[in-house]
Design an enzyme around this catalytic site. Structure first.
Site, PDB file in Angstrom:
ATOM      1  N   VAL A   9      16.513   5.293 -15.241  1.00 22.67           N
ATOM      2  CA  VAL A   9      16.895   6.318 -13.896  1.00 22.67           C
ATOM      3  C   VAL A   9      16.000   5.662 -12.695  1.00 22.67           C
ATOM      4  O   VAL A   9      15.222   4.610 -13.095  1.00 22.67           O
ATOM      5  CB  VAL A   9      15.926   7.614 -14.240  1.00 22.67           C
ATOM      6  N   SER A  10      16.465   5.851 -11.410  1.00 18.89           N
ATOM      7  CA  SER A  10      16.031   5.063 -10.269  1.00 18.89           C
ATOM      8  C   SER A  10      14.805   5.401  -9.811  1.00 18.89           C
ATOM      9  O   SER A  10      14.221   4.441  -9.248  1.00 18.89           O
ATOM     10  CB  SER A  10      17.007   5.197  -9.426  1.00 18.89           C
ATOM     11  N   SER A  11      14.536   6.736  -9.988  1.00 18.19           N
ATOM     12  CA  SER A  11      13.087   7.013  -9.374  1.00 18.19           C
ATOM     13  C   SER A  11      12.045   7.921 -10.172  1.00 18.19           C
ATOM     14  O   SER A  11      12.697   8.541 -11.202  1.00 18.19           O
ATOM     15  CB  SER A  11      13.364   7.942  -8.122  1.00 18.19           C
ATOM     16  N   GLN A  14      13.447  11.503 -10.682  1.00 14.26           N
ATOM     17  CA  GLN A  14      14.728  11.860 -11.582  1.00 14.26           C
ATOM     18  C   GLN A  14      13.876  11.763 -12.848  1.00 14.26           C
ATOM     19  O   GLN A  14      14.280  12.897 -13.925  1.00 14.26           O
ATOM     20  CB  GLN A  14      15.581  10.713 -11.587  1.00 14.26           C
TER      21      GLN A  14
END
Length: 493
Positions: A9-11, A14
């Site tokens: 996931v990017s962050s 998230q």
């Protein structure tokens, strides 16, 4: 050989505040993954810890198959995807994407993989473009961004934050960020160095600093960490003091020298630092950076830090000596002290300029030069009359010509791109005019300071050392000496 599932996931938001990562992991386990590797990073980055570990296992021949939910979970960069596929094929490792029909063993599967990778990269580029357009829209509207300490954002404008921030038990009162910010500035003016100002503020509010302890195996990082409700490092304090927001301006892209811009006087009623204070702060910081601080023992005299050797161009250190040291010690009276400057490189025997020069000789030459300059400026002020309208600089005239041409074209065929270009040129003209006016104000302030201090040289010699230091730093660039004589006094005005 294992089947390894890779989730990303990017962050951090998230990962913690949604079920995206948990859902990926459950699907990968159901698809037969024997081990999971997880990254919380952007897919366009190549320094992902788990991804690099995965590729290292592939190169060792320990992975039979990699399972991902979608191809963009593996990477969003097409060059990275191609190099990854080459490594997988070279080490006979299959790739399976649950939501995509991918089979590396067929030509159609490879083509499909490259197409999906290209689409993922295009989506990243489009997202970046949308973000850039959004930021540019905010800049065009002059919207305040990232308020520094002491400020808050109200109605898209910077305003001083006077809301309660700390409760001082001993004094039984509440204090705001704006008040603390002003105390930090005053501490710099009184202590003259970033570190001493921080020490005063930290002691006042009970902020403790401690050495940064690194964990085993981590790269060592120097410095100290402040622990408390607010904190500054010396470098952070310097950046904060130089932030144009504190002077009533709105800066954009400060770290990008090619694209940086400043809108002046956007919140003059919420100016934390005046123009005069700004010049004094810049003078203190520049002087400290060059001569290692006001607190140095070598800088305790009025001309300290301004004296340079004519032969090797190095700075000259101060030293002292007593004519009657032993007699004064025997009689219990203060010794008759003399103060000198000497080239610091002579002490290392790397310069031939051995002879010392008395401080009184240097200050007499400085006062003489400044007194003559004050007389010249006073004479010019009496004879020269200021024009009613001052001509614009060549840079502004060139921009006005471009602006006129664009306005004519826009009048004939209106266009949003032309309107944007017109607004940008108008902003450039405003910035240039402001910079020129501020430069003239600085010159005027220096002239007024010179006329105030040196209209009477004899009276000036009785001024305090602190006043002399401040004025000399403001007006003198360098005093060049050789063989016990002053060769040149360079003025800043």
């Amino acid at each position: 050989m294992k089947i390894i599932g890779y989730a990303r996931v990017s962050s951090r938001e998230q990962a913690e505040n949604s079920h995206a990562l948990e859902m990926q992991c459950d699907r990968l386990k159901a698809a037969g993954a024997e081990e999971l590797l997880i990254d919380i990073e952007s897919g366009s980055r190549n320094d992902r810890k788990s991804f690099n570990k995965l590729m290292d296992l592939v190169k060792r021949g320990q992975v039979k198959e990699i399972v991902v939910t979608r191809l963009d979970r593996l990477t969003r960069s097409l060059p990275t995807l191609r190099s990854t596929i080459d490594d997988l094929q070279k080490h006979d490792c299959n790739l399976r994407a649950l939501d995509d029909s991918i089979d590396l063993k067929t030509a159609a599967g490879k083509f499909h993989l490259n197409m999906l990778g290209a689409l993922a990269e295009m989506e990243v580029d489009r997202l970046s473009e949308r973000v850039q357009h959004g930021w540019q829209h905010l800049r065009d509207r002059k919207v305040a961004m990232n308020p520094p300490f002491g400020y808050t954002k109200i109605n898209d404008q910077h305003q001083l934050d006077y809301s309660p921030f700390l409760c001082l038990i001993n004094e039984r009162r509440e204090i705001s960020k704006a008040e603390i910010a002003r105390e930090i500035i005053d501490a710099l003016f009184s202590r003259k160095t970033l570190r001493l100002a921080l020490r005063e503020i930290n002691e006042r509010y009970g902020i403790q600093t401690f050495a940064h302890n690194n964990k085993a195996g981590e790269k060592k990082k120097g410095g100290r960490v402040a622990q408390g409700v607010f904190k500054f490092s010396p470098g952070g304090l310097r950046n904060w003091l130089l932030n144009p927001v504190l002077r009533g301006h709105l800066p954009y892209l400060r770290r990008d020298s090619d694209r940086s811009q400043i809108h002046y006087d956007t919140h003059p009623d919420h100016q934390l630092i005046s123009d005069d204070e700004s010049r004094e702060i810049e003078s203190i910081l520049a002087h400290n950076q060059q001569f290692k601080g006001y607190g140095s023992t070598a800088l305790k005299y009025p001309c300290s830090g301004l004296v340079f050797c004519a032969e090797c161009r190095a700075s000259c250190y101060s030293l002292s000596g007593a004519n009657n040291y032993h007699k004064a010690k025997k009689l219990g009276i203060p010794p008759d002290m003399n103060y000198y400057f000497q080239c610091k490189n002579w002490r290392l025997r790397s310069c031939n300029n051995k002879k010392v020069i008395r401080m009184e000789i240097i200050e007499a030459a400085v006062v003489d030069s400044l007194t003559k300059k004050a007389a010249q400026i006073a004479a010019i002020a009496q004879t020269v009359t200021k024009p009613a309208i001052e001509p614009e600089s060549p840079e502004i005239q060139k921009l006005r010509s471009q602006l006129f041409q664009l306005q004519e074209v826009n009048a004939i065929a209106p266009n949003d791109a032309i309107k944007t270009a017109i607004a940008q040129i108008e902003s450039q003209i405003t910035q240039l005019r402001y910079s020129l006016s501020k430069s003239q104000e600085i010159n005027t302030a220096s002239h007024e300071l010179l006329l105030w201090a040196f209209s009477d040289a004899e009276l000036w010699m009785n001024a305090s050392n602190d006043d002399k230091k401040r004025v000399y730093r403001e007006l003198i660039e360098a005093v060049v000496v050789q063989d016990g004589q002053v060769v040149e006094v360079r003025l800043k005005i």
